[in-house]
Design a protein around this motif. Structure first.
Motif, PDB file in Angstrom:
ATOM      1  N   GLY A 189       4.742   1.828 -23.694  1.00 40.86           N
ATOM      2  CA  GLY A 189       5.122   0.643 -23.054  1.00 40.86           C
ATOM      3  C   GLY A 189       5.215   0.297 -21.630  1.00 40.86           C
ATOM      4  N   THR A 190       5.349   1.720 -20.816  1.00 36.06           N
ATOM      5  CA  THR A 190       5.613   1.546 -19.462  1.00 36.06           C
ATOM      6  C   THR A 190       4.352   0.880 -18.837  1.00 36.06           C
ATOM      7  N   VAL A 191       4.441  -0.098 -17.792  1.00 33.38           N
ATOM      8  CA  VAL A 191       3.243  -0.675 -16.993  1.00 33.38           C
ATOM      9  C   VAL A 191       3.502  -0.366 -15.714  1.00 33.38           C
ATOM     10  N   VAL A 192       2.543   0.413 -14.895  1.00 31.99           N
ATOM     11  CA  VAL A 192       2.661   0.711 -13.733  1.00 31.99           C
ATOM     12  C   VAL A 192       1.752  -0.676 -13.132  1.00 31.99           C
ATOM     13  N   ARG A 193       2.513  -1.410 -12.000  1.00 30.37           N
ATOM     14  CA  ARG A 193       1.698  -2.617 -11.398  1.00 30.37           C
ATOM     15  C   ARG A 193       1.552  -2.085  -9.860  1.00 30.37           C
ATOM     16  N   VAL A 194       0.888  -3.070  -9.204  1.00 34.21           N
ATOM     17  CA  VAL A 194       0.527  -3.015  -7.888  1.00 34.21           C
ATOM     18  C   VAL A 194       1.836  -2.721  -6.906  1.00 34.21           C
ATOM     19  N   SER A 195       2.804  -3.345  -7.364  1.00 30.27           N
ATOM     20  CA  SER A 195       4.197  -3.380  -6.655  1.00 30.27           C
ATOM     21  C   SER A 195       4.841  -1.878  -6.687  1.00 30.27           C
ATOM     22  N   ASP A 196       4.284  -1.194  -7.866  1.00 29.45           N
ATOM     23  CA  ASP A 196       4.945   0.146  -7.860  1.00 29.45           C
ATOM     24  C   ASP A 196       4.192   1.416  -7.231  1.00 29.45           C
ATOM     25  N   LEU A 197       3.120   0.974  -6.792  1.00 32.54           N
ATOM     26  CA  LEU A 197       2.178   1.816  -6.129  1.00 32.54           C
ATOM     27  C   LEU A 197       2.762   2.420  -4.644  1.00 32.54           C
ATOM     28  N   VAL A 198       2.619   3.615  -4.452  1.00 35.71           N
ATOM     29  CA  VAL A 198       3.214   3.946  -3.056  1.00 35.71           C
ATOM     30  C   VAL A 198       2.029   4.228  -2.190  1.00 35.71           C
ATOM     31  N   LEU A 199       1.717   3.465  -1.331  1.00 36.97           N
ATOM     32  CA  LEU A 199       0.570   3.495  -0.351  1.00 36.97           C
ATOM     33  C   LEU A 199       0.902   4.080   1.033  1.00 36.97           C
ATOM     34  N   PRO A 200      -0.076   4.967   1.442  1.00 38.54           N
ATOM     35  CA  PRO A 200      -0.070   5.437   2.505  1.00 38.54           C
ATOM     36  C   PRO A 200       0.653   4.746   3.809  1.00 38.54           C
ATOM     37  N   SER A 201       1.141   5.634   4.636  1.00 35.32           N
ATOM     38  CA  SER A 201       1.661   4.704   5.870  1.00 35.32           C
ATOM     39  C   SER A 201       0.501   4.054   6.520  1.00 35.32           C
ATOM     40  N   GLY A 202       0.763   2.816   7.247  1.00 42.16           N
ATOM     41  CA  GLY A 202      -0.123   2.228   7.743  1.00 42.16           C
ATOM     42  C   GLY A 202      -1.210   1.352   6.910  1.00 42.16           C
ATOM     43  N   THR A 203      -1.166   1.589   5.629  1.00 36.90           N
ATOM     44  CA  THR A 203      -1.923   1.170   4.441  1.00 36.90           C
ATOM     45  C   THR A 203      -1.189  -0.275   3.805  1.00 36.90           C
ATOM     46  N   ASP A 204      -1.702  -1.480   3.570  1.00 36.18           N
ATOM     47  CA  ASP A 204      -1.030  -2.298   2.837  1.00 36.18           C
ATOM     48  C   ASP A 204      -2.103  -3.128   2.013  1.00 36.18           C
ATOM     49  N   ARG A 208      -8.312  -2.536  12.083  1.00 34.24           N
ATOM     50  CA  ARG A 208      -7.860  -2.447  10.726  1.00 34.24           C
ATOM     51  C   ARG A 208      -9.029  -3.182   9.948  1.00 34.24           C
ATOM     52  N   VAL A 209      -9.453  -2.402   8.833  1.00 30.23           N
ATOM     53  CA  VAL A 209     -10.638  -3.001   8.213  1.00 30.23           C
ATOM     54  C   VAL A 209     -10.076  -3.183   6.842  1.00 30.23           C
ATOM     55  N   THR A 210     -11.004  -3.855   5.598  1.00 30.82           N
ATOM     56  CA  THR A 210     -10.546  -4.003   4.496  1.00 30.82           C
ATOM     57  C   THR A 210     -11.682  -3.207   3.410  1.00 30.82           C
ATOM     58  N   VAL A 211     -11.182  -2.375   2.548  1.00 30.34           N
ATOM     59  CA  VAL A 211     -12.088  -1.385   2.030  1.00 30.34           C
ATOM     60  C   VAL A 211     -11.473  -1.394   0.474  1.00 30.34           C
ATOM     61  N   GLU A 212     -12.187  -0.936  -0.363  1.00 31.56           N
ATOM     62  CA  GLU A 212     -11.731  -0.675  -1.678  1.00 31.56           C
ATOM     63  C   GLU A 212     -11.458   1.026  -1.730  1.00 31.56           C
ATOM     64  N   VAL A 213     -10.492   1.256  -2.471  1.00 30.99           N
ATOM     65  CA  VAL A 213      -9.933   2.631  -2.518  1.00 30.99           C
ATOM     66  C   VAL A 213      -9.484   2.774  -4.059  1.00 30.99           C
ATOM     67  N   PRO A 214     -10.264   3.809  -4.439  1.00 31.43           N
ATOM     68  CA  PRO A 214     -10.180   4.477  -5.871  1.00 31.43           C
ATOM     69  C   PRO A 214      -8.828   4.585  -6.328  1.00 31.43           C
ATOM     70  N   ILE A 215      -8.544   4.197  -7.607  1.00 36.86           N
ATOM     71  CA  ILE A 215      -7.117   4.462  -8.198  1.00 36.86           C
ATOM     72  C   ILE A 215      -7.428   5.976  -8.856  1.00 36.86           C
ATOM     73  N   HIS A 216      -6.261   6.929  -8.754  1.00 38.05           N
ATOM     74  CA  HIS A 216      -6.665   8.469  -9.130  1.00 38.05           C
ATOM     75  C   HIS A 216      -5.121   8.592  -9.942  1.00 38.05           C
ATOM     76  N   VAL A 217      -5.365   8.856 -11.321  1.00 36.67           N
ATOM     77  CA  VAL A 217      -4.302   9.120 -12.018  1.00 36.67           C
ATOM     78  C   VAL A 217      -3.748  10.400 -12.029  1.00 36.67           C
ATOM     79  N   VAL A 218      -2.784  10.781 -11.890  1.00 38.28           N
ATOM     80  CA  VAL A 218      -2.206  12.567 -12.309  1.00 38.28           C
ATOM     81  C   VAL A 218      -1.054  12.465 -13.298  1.00 38.28           C
ATOM     82  N   GLY A 219      -0.931  13.612 -13.550  1.00 37.53           N
ATOM     83  CA  GLY A 219       0.297  13.964 -14.560  1.00 37.53           C
ATOM     84  C   GLY A 219      -0.080  13.545 -15.913  1.00 37.53           C
ATOM     85  N   GLU A 220       0.832  13.915 -16.953  1.00 37.92           N
ATOM     86  CA  GLU A 220       0.790  13.568 -18.290  1.00 37.92           C
ATOM     87  C   GLU A 220       1.852  12.859 -18.712  1.00 37.92           C
ATOM     88  N   SER A 221       1.631  11.469 -19.553  1.00 43.38           N
ATOM     89  CA  SER A 221       2.470  10.752 -19.995  1.00 43.38           C
ATOM     90  C   SER A 221       3.178  11.602 -21.184  1.00 43.38           C
TER      91      SER A 221
END
Length: 214
Positions: free
Chosen positions: A147-162, A98-111
């Protein structure tokens, strides 16, 4: 899956040797990690460029000296003008590690209509198995209201990633654009100027009509 690259161990060092490698379409690189001595390598430019293109954490399978090693591209130095890769730092990894890396945030959809989204966090630090690193973390803002804020706790991480990042940290915020005080003042000034111009033109027309009657 890792990208396979055939590398060559370097025996010459220094700026002159590096320039000669680059002229020969080779990239100087250093492989290190797991307490081993650094290994100085040269990698073919075209194959390496394709392997790193569009991937923030490219996993390479390096073949050299009748051996094969897995490595992560940790530091990619590029020519500031041409953008060509000039040097690579490669981190030695093992399958299952297991390694530690920086992964880009990618936004999809229209608010929601009339709103915009602001990305407060461009990358997220995650822990994952070296051969199953996510290329990006996707945030879906489809239909989200002002007014909606998406926080880290709301992210859906891939299986095996934390991640160890605080769950309350904001990632994406939804808002409705509002005119600034300067914009409002500029609009009012323009409207006032337009009204004055209209009044002046009306006065000139009335004066012309009076002259015609005379």
């Amino acid at each position: 899956m890792p990208e396979s690259i055939t590398a060559t161990r370097r025996t010459e060092f220094g700026k002159g040797a590096a320039r000669r490698l680059r002229r020969a379409n080779q990239i100087p690189a250093v492989l290190y990690g797991h307490g081993t001595d650094p290994v100085h390598l040269s990698l073919p430019w075209h194959e390496t460029f394709l392997a790193l293109k569009g991937s923030a954490n490219a996993l390479l399978e390096l073949s050299f000296d009748d051996a094969s090693e897995l490595a992560l591209a940790k530091d990619v130095q590029r020519d500031p003008v041409k953008g060509r890769i000039e040097h690579l730092d490669l981190l030695l990894v093992r399958r299952g590690e297991r390694v530690t890396v920086e992964v880009p945030i990618h936004v999809v959809g229209e608010s929601a209509p009339g709103t915009i989204h602001t990305v407060d966090m461009q990358t997220l630090t995650v822990h994952a198995e070296a051969t199953h690193l996510p290329e990006q973390i996707t945030v879906d803002v489809e239909g989200l209201e002002d007014g909606t804020v998406v926080r880290v706790s709301d992210l859906v991480l891939p299986s095996g990633t934390d991640t160890d990042v605080d769950g309350e940290v904001p990632v994406v915020a939804i808002s409705t654009p509002r005119a600034s005080a300067d914009d409002i003042a500029a609009d009012e000034a323009a409207a006032e100027a337009g009204a004055e111009a209209g009044a002046t033109a009306e006065g000139e027309d009335e004066g012309a009509e009076a002259s015609d009657e005379d």
